[in-house]
Design a protein around this motif. Sequence first.
Motif, PDB file in Angstrom:
ATOM      1  N   PRO A   1     -12.741   4.475  -1.913  1.00 21.57           N
ATOM      2  CA  PRO A   1     -11.010   3.967  -2.075  1.00 21.57           C
ATOM      3  C   PRO A   1     -10.364   5.064  -2.387  1.00 21.57           C
ATOM      4  CG  PRO A   1     -12.725   2.677  -3.613  1.00 21.57           C
ATOM      5  CD  PRO A   1     -13.467   3.748  -2.871  1.00 21.57           C
ATOM      6  N   PHE A   2      -9.027   4.895  -1.819  1.00 22.76           N
ATOM      7  CA  PHE A   2      -8.141   5.899  -1.948  1.00 22.76           C
ATOM      8  C   PHE A   2      -7.144   5.453  -3.265  1.00 22.76           C
ATOM      9  CE2 PHE A   2      -3.544   6.745  -1.280  1.00 22.76           C
ATOM     10  CZ  PHE A   2      -3.713   8.150  -1.236  1.00 22.76           C
TER      11      PHE A   2
ATOM     12  N   SER B   1      -7.309  -2.657   3.418  1.00 22.44           N
ATOM     13  CA  SER B   1      -7.099  -3.570   2.565  1.00 22.44           C
ATOM     14  C   SER B   1      -6.955  -2.786   1.120  1.00 22.44           C
ATOM     15  CB  SER B   1      -8.135  -4.599   2.269  1.00 22.44           C
ATOM     16  OG  SER B   1      -9.421  -4.239   2.145  1.00 22.44           O
ATOM     17  N   GLY B   2      -6.169  -3.429  -0.153  1.00 17.40           N
ATOM     18  CA  GLY B   2      -6.303  -2.797  -1.052  1.00 17.40           C
ATOM     19  C   GLY B   2      -5.651  -3.653  -2.306  1.00 17.40           C
ATOM     20  N   ILE B   3      -5.501  -3.178  -3.299  1.00 17.15           N
ATOM     21  CA  ILE B   3      -4.476  -3.830  -4.471  1.00 17.15           C
ATOM     22  C   ILE B   3      -3.724  -3.247  -4.874  1.00 17.15           C
ATOM     23  CG2 ILE B   3      -6.721  -5.252  -5.088  1.00 17.15           C
ATOM     24  CD1 ILE B   3      -7.441  -3.546  -7.251  1.00 17.15           C
ATOM     25  N   ILE B   4      -2.801  -3.558  -5.779  1.00 21.14           N
ATOM     26  CA  ILE B   4      -1.832  -2.902  -6.439  1.00 21.14           C
ATOM     27  C   ILE B   4      -1.813  -3.739  -8.138  1.00 21.14           C
ATOM     28  CG2 ILE B   4       0.492  -2.370  -7.287  1.00 21.14           C
ATOM     29  CD1 ILE B   4       1.080  -2.084  -4.051  1.00 21.14           C
TER      30      ILE B   4
ATOM     31  N   VAL C   1      -3.000  -8.406  -4.078  1.00 20.82           N
ATOM     32  CA  VAL C   1      -3.968  -7.820  -2.824  1.00 20.82           C
ATOM     33  C   VAL C   1      -3.225  -8.128  -1.635  1.00 20.82           C
ATOM     34  CG1 VAL C   1      -5.999  -9.006  -1.891  1.00 20.82           C
ATOM     35  CG2 VAL C   1      -5.653  -9.173  -4.640  1.00 20.82           C
ATOM     36  N   PHE C   2      -3.339  -7.053  -0.954  1.00 21.62           N
ATOM     37  CA  PHE C   2      -2.693  -6.820   0.320  1.00 21.62           C
ATOM     38  C   PHE C   2      -3.782  -6.530   1.487  1.00 21.62           C
ATOM     39  CE2 PHE C   2      -2.296  -2.956  -1.604  1.00 21.62           C
ATOM     40  CZ  PHE C   2      -2.579  -2.006  -0.818  1.00 21.62           C
ATOM     41  N   LYS C   3      -3.408  -6.635   2.848  1.00 25.78           N
ATOM     42  CA  LYS C   3      -4.010  -6.230   3.979  1.00 25.78           C
ATOM     43  C   LYS C   3      -2.782  -5.571   4.899  1.00 25.78           C
ATOM     44  CE  LYS C   3      -7.939  -9.191   4.015  1.00 25.78           C
ATOM     45  NZ  LYS C   3      -8.927 -10.069   4.641  1.00 25.78           N
TER      46      LYS C   3
ATOM     47  N   ARG D   1      -1.312   1.028 -10.782  1.00 26.67           N
ATOM     48  CA  ARG D   1      -2.447   1.364  -9.871  1.00 26.67           C
ATOM     49  C   ARG D   1      -2.701   0.961  -8.549  1.00 26.67           C
ATOM     50  NH1 ARG D   1      -8.282   0.520  -9.264  1.00 26.67           N
ATOM     51  NH2 ARG D   1      -9.447   2.431  -9.377  1.00 26.67           N
ATOM     52  N   LEU D   2      -2.610   1.901  -7.482  1.00 26.54           N
ATOM     53  CA  LEU D   2      -2.756   1.539  -6.291  1.00 26.54           C
ATOM     54  C   LEU D   2      -4.481   1.870  -5.726  1.00 26.54           C
ATOM     55  CD1 LEU D   2      -2.044   0.747  -3.232  1.00 26.54           C
ATOM     56  CD2 LEU D   2      -1.265   3.184  -3.128  1.00 26.54           C
ATOM     57  N   GLU D   3      -4.955   0.889  -5.216  1.00 27.67           N
ATOM     58  CA  GLU D   3      -6.526   1.430  -4.669  1.00 27.67           C
ATOM     59  C   GLU D   3      -6.356   0.558  -3.315  1.00 27.67           C
ATOM     60  OE1 GLU D   3     -10.643  -0.212  -5.370  1.00 27.67           O
ATOM     61  OE2 GLU D   3      -9.598   0.193  -7.435  1.00 27.67           O
ATOM     62  N   VAL D   4      -6.729   1.462  -2.351  1.00 27.38           N
ATOM     63  CA  VAL D   4      -6.624   1.156  -0.734  1.00 27.38           C
ATOM     64  C   VAL D   4      -8.017   1.633  -0.254  1.00 27.38           C
ATOM     65  CG1 VAL D   4      -5.967   1.027   1.258  1.00 27.38           C
ATOM     66  CG2 VAL D   4      -4.405   1.398  -0.654  1.00 27.38           C
TER      67      VAL D   4
END
Length: 103
Positions: A4-5, A61-64, A50-52, A72-75
């Motif tokens: 994850p980024f 896909s990731g979450i904020i 939660v996004f795509k 925190r942004l994780e992609v």
Amino acid sequence: MTAPFIVSIPHHLGRAEAARRIKSGLAAARSNYSALLTFHEETWTGNRLVFKIGALGQSASGIIDVADDHVRLEVTLPWLLAKFAEHFAPAIRKEGTLMLEKK
């Protein structure tokens, strides 16, 4: 998929105000970066998004997560986008910080 980024952006706004500003900022980002990014899905549950998205023909896909003192942004990125991610980290951090600055 690669590791994850992750980008974490501190703030002093409190959770509710930070979430409001992130929501507003993402609406602007959809317009400003529509040539580069396509938002396929966005679901807010409490203070978590939660996004795509799609970029350069690739999907990610990731979450904020919005906390009291940071966002925190994780992609999770495919290999091709992961190669570019480190170069965009400063810009992502800058845009996030601008969203969260006191107004």
